[in-house]
Design an enzyme around this catalytic site. Structure first.
Site, PDB file in Angstrom:
ATOM      1  N   GLY A 206       0.928  -1.301  -0.045  1.00  0.00           N
ATOM      2  CA  GLY A 206       0.034  -0.042  -0.044  1.00  0.00           C
ATOM      3  C   GLY A 206       0.796   1.139  -0.084  1.00  0.00           C
ATOM      4  O   GLY A 206       0.706   2.157   0.818  1.00  0.00           O
TER       5      GLY A 206
ATOM      6  N   SER B  64      -3.753  -0.380  14.244  1.00  0.00           N
ATOM      7  CA  SER B  64      -4.863   0.794  14.267  1.00  0.00           C
ATOM      8  C   SER B  64      -5.221   1.058  16.018  1.00  0.00           C
ATOM      9  O   SER B  64      -5.089  -0.065  16.627  1.00  0.00           O
ATOM     10  CB  SER B  64      -5.969   0.736  13.644  1.00  0.00           C
ATOM     11  OG  SER B  64      -6.754   1.743  13.977  1.00  0.00           O
TER      12      SER B  64
ATOM     13  N   GLN C 209     -17.434   0.541  11.893  1.00  0.00           N
ATOM     14  CA  GLN C 209     -16.391  -0.155  11.802  1.00  0.00           C
ATOM     15  C   GLN C 209     -16.336  -1.316  12.180  1.00  0.00           C
ATOM     16  O   GLN C 209     -15.289  -2.024  12.404  1.00  0.00           O
ATOM     17  CB  GLN C 209     -15.226   0.600  12.169  1.00  0.00           C
ATOM     18  CG  GLN C 209     -14.899   2.181  11.678  1.00  0.00           C
ATOM     19  CD  GLN C 209     -13.659   3.036  12.392  1.00  0.00           C
ATOM     20  OE1 GLN C 209     -13.879   3.173  13.539  1.00  0.00           O
ATOM     21  NE2 GLN C 209     -12.657   2.961  11.556  1.00  0.00           N
TER      22      GLN C 209
ATOM     23  N   TYR D  49     -14.270  -3.551  10.119  1.00  0.00           N
ATOM     24  CA  TYR D  49     -12.482  -3.108   9.995  1.00  0.00           C
ATOM     25  C   TYR D  49     -11.803  -3.230  11.409  1.00  0.00           C
ATOM     26  O   TYR D  49     -10.958  -3.908  11.495  1.00  0.00           O
ATOM     27  CB  TYR D  49     -12.712  -1.535   9.978  1.00  0.00           C
ATOM     28  CG  TYR D  49     -11.392  -0.770   9.986  1.00  0.00           C
ATOM     29  CD1 TYR D  49     -10.274  -0.927   8.811  1.00  0.00           C
ATOM     30  CD2 TYR D  49     -11.021  -0.099  10.936  1.00  0.00           C
ATOM     31  CE1 TYR D  49      -9.261  -0.152   8.892  1.00  0.00           C
ATOM     32  CE2 TYR D  49      -9.938   0.587  11.055  1.00  0.00           C
ATOM     33  CZ  TYR D  49      -8.936   0.468  10.068  1.00  0.00           C
ATOM     34  OH  TYR D  49      -7.794   1.319   9.999  1.00  0.00           O
TER      35      TYR D  49
ATOM     36  N   LYS E   5      -7.909  -5.175  12.533  1.00  0.00           N
ATOM     37  CA  LYS E   5      -6.900  -4.447  13.022  1.00  0.00           C
ATOM     38  C   LYS E   5      -6.434  -5.103  14.555  1.00  0.00           C
ATOM     39  O   LYS E   5      -5.312  -5.186  14.535  1.00  0.00           O
ATOM     40  CB  LYS E   5      -7.188  -3.108  13.275  1.00  0.00           C
ATOM     41  CG  LYS E   5      -7.384  -2.245  12.050  1.00  0.00           C
ATOM     42  CD  LYS E   5      -6.013  -2.298  11.148  1.00  0.00           C
ATOM     43  CE  LYS E   5      -6.005  -1.544  10.027  1.00  0.00           C
ATOM     44  NZ  LYS E   5      -4.822  -1.752   9.059  1.00  0.00           N
TER      45      LYS E   5
END
Length: 253
Positions: A12, A143, A153, A156, A160
């Protein structure tokens, strides 16, 4: 020149944190290979910035969600740059969405990119380091979301938390090979991932007020911590997690 003579891989690397770390590593003397998906313009910017430092640069387009991408990324890096000393697992997505009506395709894609992709990339990089018999450093960009929840989230934050756990477990699995594995936990950093969310002035002001240092983070704020963990300065640091959040996590008031 803390990374002089080292070869660093970053996933990335065409924008945001990955781009900053890739360029920052080159400024510290490393040759850098980075992967990207989508933005040729961003990749070119990263590559040019690396070359301007006098270091070698390799940009590879590929979807980290595919297991075969990990193997090819490592192979191409070794073919062009000769070795892998440091691997930074950074690639990730966060398409904000409510929980009760979360589309299966968004959940699955987030898992494949953020967690499955990281797993295969870490595995491929580690196998190369083991074959080289020279040790190495693996860094996962987790994160603050690994430690706290987020209403939009729910797909998500588990990825993490998974990255943090992966670094803890691989630190044990790879210690015998002198490969160190650590996680960096950014707070709210201004990147493409949260650009739309932070466009809300009230939301932005709230996040700034919650941060003791009084501002949101920039991708460049992650460079120093990443260079430290990549360098020999952290040769006895493994299985650790480093919050880079301006103090947001500890601010409960």
């Amino acid at each position: 020149m803390l990374l002089k003579g080292k070869t660093v891989m970053v996933t990335g690397g065409s924008s945001g944190i990955g781009q900053a770390i890739a360029i920052g590593a080159a400024r510290e003397g490393a040759d850098v290979a980075f992967s990207y998906w989508g933005s040729d313009e961003g990749a070119l910017k990263t590559k040019e910035a690396i070359l301007e430092t006098g270091q070698k640069a390799l940009a590879i387009s590929g979807d980290v969600a595919l297991p075969e991408s990990a193997i090819s990324f490592v192979q191409e890096t070794v073919e062009v740059l000769g070795k892998v000393d440091v691997f930074v697992s950074n690639a990730g997505i966060c398409p904000f969405h409510s929980f009760l009506d979360m589309p299966a395709e968004i959940f699955e894609r987030t898992m494949r990119v953020n967690l499955h992709g990281a797993y295969y990339m870490v595995q491929a990089a580690a196998n190369q380091m083991v074959a080289q018999k020279t040790g190495g450093s693996i860094i996962a960009i987790s994160s603050i979301s690994a430690l706290v929840g987020g209403e939009y989230q729910t797909h998500y934050t588990p990825t993490k938390a998974g990255l943090l756990s992966l670094m803890q477990s691989t630190a044990i699995a790879l210690g015998k090979h002198n490969i160190r594995c650590n996680a960096i936990l950014p707070g709210t950093i201004e990147t493409e991932i949260n650009r739309d969310d932070l466009a809300d002035a009230s939301k932005r002001s709230y996040m700034e007020a919650r941060t003791p240092l009084g501002r949101l983070g920039k991708p460049e704020d992650l460079v120093g911590p990443a260079v430290f963990l990549a360098s020999d300065m952290s040769q006895y640091v493994t299985g650790a997690s480093l919050l880079v959040d301006g103090g947001m996590f500890v601010n409960l008031q």
